[in-house]
Design a protein around this motif. Structure first.
Motif, short mmCIF file in Angstrom:
data_model
loop_
_atom_site.label_atom_id
_atom_site.label_comp_id
_atom_site.label_asym_id
_atom_site.label_seq_id
_atom_site.Cartn_x
_atom_site.Cartn_y
_atom_site.Cartn_z
N PHE A 142 0.83 -1.21 0.00
CA PHE A 142 0.00 0.00 0.00
C PHE A 142 0.86 1.26 0.00
CE2 PHE A 142 -1.96 3.38 2.59
CZ PHE A 142 -3.05 3.69 1.78
N PHE A 143 1.88 1.28 0.87
CA PHE A 143 2.76 2.45 0.91
C PHE A 143 3.63 2.53 -0.34
CE2 PHE A 143 1.65 2.46 5.37
CZ PHE A 143 1.73 3.80 5.71
N GLN A 144 3.90 1.38 -0.96
CA GLN A 144 4.77 1.38 -2.12
C GLN A 144 4.09 1.97 -3.34
OE1 GLN A 144 6.43 -2.47 -2.99
NE2 GLN A 144 8.24 -1.60 -3.95
N ILE A 145 2.77 1.82 -3.46
CA ILE A 145 2.07 2.34 -4.63
C ILE A 145 1.78 3.83 -4.49
CG2 ILE A 145 1.03 0.11 -5.15
CD1 ILE A 145 -1.57 1.13 -3.92
N LEU A 146 1.93 4.38 -3.28
CA LEU A 146 1.73 5.81 -3.10
C LEU A 146 2.94 6.57 -3.65
CD1 LEU A 146 0.33 5.98 0.55
CD2 LEU A 146 -0.97 6.24 -1.58
N PRO A 147 2.71 7.65 -4.39
CA PRO A 147 3.86 8.46 -4.85
C PRO A 147 4.59 9.05 -3.65
CG PRO A 147 1.86 9.01 -6.08
CD PRO A 147 1.44 8.15 -4.93
N PRO A 148 5.84 8.69 -3.43
CA PRO A 148 6.53 9.14 -2.20
C PRO A 148 6.59 10.65 -2.04
CG PRO A 148 7.77 7.40 -3.30
CD PRO A 148 6.70 7.81 -4.24
N LEU A 149 6.92 11.37 -3.12
CA LEU A 149 7.03 12.82 -3.01
C LEU A 149 5.68 13.45 -2.71
CD1 LEU A 149 8.81 15.30 -3.19
CD2 LEU A 149 8.41 15.35 -5.67
N LEU A 150 4.63 12.95 -3.37
CA LEU A 150 3.29 13.48 -3.12
C LEU A 150 2.85 13.20 -1.68
CD1 LEU A 150 0.76 14.87 -4.21
CD2 LEU A 150 -0.03 12.63 -5.01
N PHE A 151 3.14 11.99 -1.20
CA PHE A 151 2.78 11.62 0.18
C PHE A 151 3.54 12.50 1.18
CE2 PHE A 151 2.70 7.96 3.46
CZ PHE A 151 1.64 8.57 4.11
N ALA A 152 4.82 12.73 0.91
CA ALA A 152 5.60 13.60 1.79
C ALA A 152 5.05 15.03 1.77
CB ALA A 152 7.06 13.59 1.37
N MET A 153 4.63 15.52 0.62
CA MET A 153 4.04 16.85 0.53
C MET A 153 2.79 16.96 1.37
SD MET A 153 4.56 17.49 -3.58
CE MET A 153 3.46 18.91 -3.55
N VAL A 154 1.97 15.91 1.34
CA VAL A 154 0.74 15.92 2.15
C VAL A 154 1.07 15.97 3.64
CG1 VAL A 154 -1.29 14.56 2.78
CG2 VAL A 154 -0.61 14.74 0.38
N LEU A 155 2.04 15.17 4.08
CA LEU A 155 2.42 15.16 5.48
C LEU A 155 2.97 16.51 5.93
CD1 LEU A 155 4.13 11.64 5.78
CD2 LEU A 155 1.84 12.30 6.52
N VAL A 156 3.83 17.11 5.11
CA VAL A 156 4.41 18.41 5.47
C VAL A 156 3.33 19.48 5.49
CG1 VAL A 156 6.03 20.20 4.71
CG2 VAL A 156 6.69 17.79 4.61
N THR A 157 2.39 19.42 4.56
CA THR A 157 1.31 20.41 4.54
C THR A 157 0.41 20.26 5.76
OG1 THR A 157 1.35 20.36 2.11
CG2 THR A 157 -0.61 21.28 3.18
N LEU A 158 0.15 19.04 6.19
CA LEU A 158 -0.75 18.82 7.33
C LEU A 158 -0.09 19.18 8.65
CD1 LEU A 158 -2.42 15.39 6.36
CD2 LEU A 158 -3.45 17.67 6.32
N PHE A 159 1.20 18.86 8.82
CA PHE A 159 1.85 19.01 10.12
C PHE A 159 2.82 20.18 10.20
CE2 PHE A 159 0.69 14.51 9.73
CZ PHE A 159 -0.08 14.35 10.88
N GLY A 160 2.91 20.97 9.15
CA GLY A 160 3.72 22.18 9.21
C GLY A 160 5.06 22.03 8.54
N GLN A 161 5.56 23.16 8.02
CA GLN A 161 6.83 23.18 7.29
C GLN A 161 7.98 23.41 8.26
OE1 GLN A 161 4.63 25.51 3.65
NE2 GLN A 161 6.84 25.73 3.81
N LYS A 162 8.23 22.41 9.10
CA LYS A 162 9.35 22.45 10.02
C LYS A 162 10.36 21.38 9.61
CE LYS A 162 6.50 23.99 13.92
NZ LYS A 162 6.06 23.69 15.31
N LEU A 163 11.60 21.62 9.97
CA LEU A 163 12.65 20.69 9.56
C LEU A 163 12.41 19.31 10.16
CD1 LEU A 163 15.16 21.00 7.76
CD2 LEU A 163 16.52 21.15 9.85
N THR A 164 11.91 19.27 11.39
CA THR A 164 11.62 17.99 12.02
C THR A 164 10.53 17.24 11.28
OG1 THR A 164 12.23 18.90 14.18
CG2 THR A 164 10.95 16.87 14.17
#
Length: 303
Positions: A142-164
């Motif tokens: 399931f995680f492998q079929i998700l576009p990694p960059l798009l998934f990372a963009m969603v996470l950063v957008t939801l939880f804030g643009q912090k380095l952590t």
């Protein structure tokens, strides 16, 4: 002491000296010796050490705050600003020095997160098999079929643009390769004779996974970890290029993202950060090749 008979007298002869046996070299020392024989690995290690030293010693030799205005915007490289200034007038060289800390830290920590998740999932899946294996394989797919960059963009957008947040997001979307590699190694090793002997001797599952199988499965995992650092550096650069970098922490990716619209007017604002990312990824890749040459038994037998 031995004796020799000469005529009617006995002459004592010294006993042959027993030379002490040389202790066997440790696996780590053997791997280091093999690594030193890899030209690409040595070049990559020297390049990576040079980049790390620049980020550590650079502020002492060039004490300029990367967020301060050092001159007029888009000043070309000169004696006042060795690598020029960006669109705000900030010193590009100072940004490279301080930004390298953030970029290399993100790459290393994100790779550790990737390996921790991947090894945990892959070891449980490969060791137990059955329902556990089927479930974890489905999750991995399931995680492998998700576009990694798009998934990372969603996470950063939801939880804030912090380095952590960026670091955790990169690690959370990049673990599937390590999981599949670890699973394959555990499935190969779990039915070997020495594993069966340890199990027959009463070793529990935790002991077998952590102390018996995992050490024997480490070589390909270590190689995967070195390559994951380069992937994480590229991920951070990609997120920052798309405007999702941490605006409060200077990094090479942030320099690329903030100056991407001025590449034709001020080439130095993008060229130098891009070259730094290229060199870092190249160094990590060369180190990965050297590690593969050092710990791959097939390659070792050929030399």
């Amino acid at each position: 002491m031995t004796t020799l008979e000469t005529g009617s007298s006995l002459i004592a002869a010294p006993a042959p000296a027993i030379l002490p046996s040389r202790p066997a070299a440790s696996p780590a020392r053997v791997a280091l010796q093999q690594f030193s024989k890899s030209p690409s690995g040595v070049v990559g290690a020297l390049l990576l050490i040079a980049l790390v030293l620049c980020t550590i010693l650079g502020p002492l030799l060039y004490p300029v705050d990367p967020l301060d205005i050092a001159g007029a915007p888009f000043t070309p490289p000169s004696a006042d600003a060795w690598l020029g200034t960006d669109y705000l007038g900030r010193d590009v060289l100072a940004g490279l020095i301080y930004g390298g800390r953030a970029t290399l830290t993100v790459g290393t920590v994100a790779a550790l997160i990737t390996i921790m998740i991947g090894v945990s999932v892959g070891s449980l899946s490969g060791y137990f098999g059955g329902v556990i294996d089927t479930t974890l394989v489905k999750i991995t797919e399931f995680f492998q079929i998700l576009p990694p960059l798009l998934f990372a963009m969603v996470l950063v957008t939801l939880f804030g643009q912090k380095l952590t947040t960026i670091t955790v997001a990169i690690g959370a979307v990049s673990w599937t390769t390590a999981a599949r590699l670890t699973r394959a190694e555990f499935m190969r090793l779990r039915n070997l004779d020495f594993i069966k002997a340890s199990r027959a001797a009463g070793a529990g599952n935790v002991h077998l996974i952590l102390r018996v199988i995992l050490p024997n499965a480490l070589p390909p995992i270590i190689i995967s970890a070195t390559l994951a650092i380069g992937v994480a550096i590229l991920f951070e650069g990609g997120l920052s290029f798309l405007g999702l970098g941490d605006p409060n922490t200077m990094s090479w990716g942030l320099m690329l993202g903030q100056n991407r619209n001025y590449v034709l007017d001020a080439w130095w604002t993008v060229t130098f950060p891009g070259a730094a990312i290229f060199l870092a990824v190249l160094a990590v890749s060369l180190v990965g090749d050297g590690v593969n040459d050092a710990i791959n038994p097939r390659l070792r037998r050929r030399t």
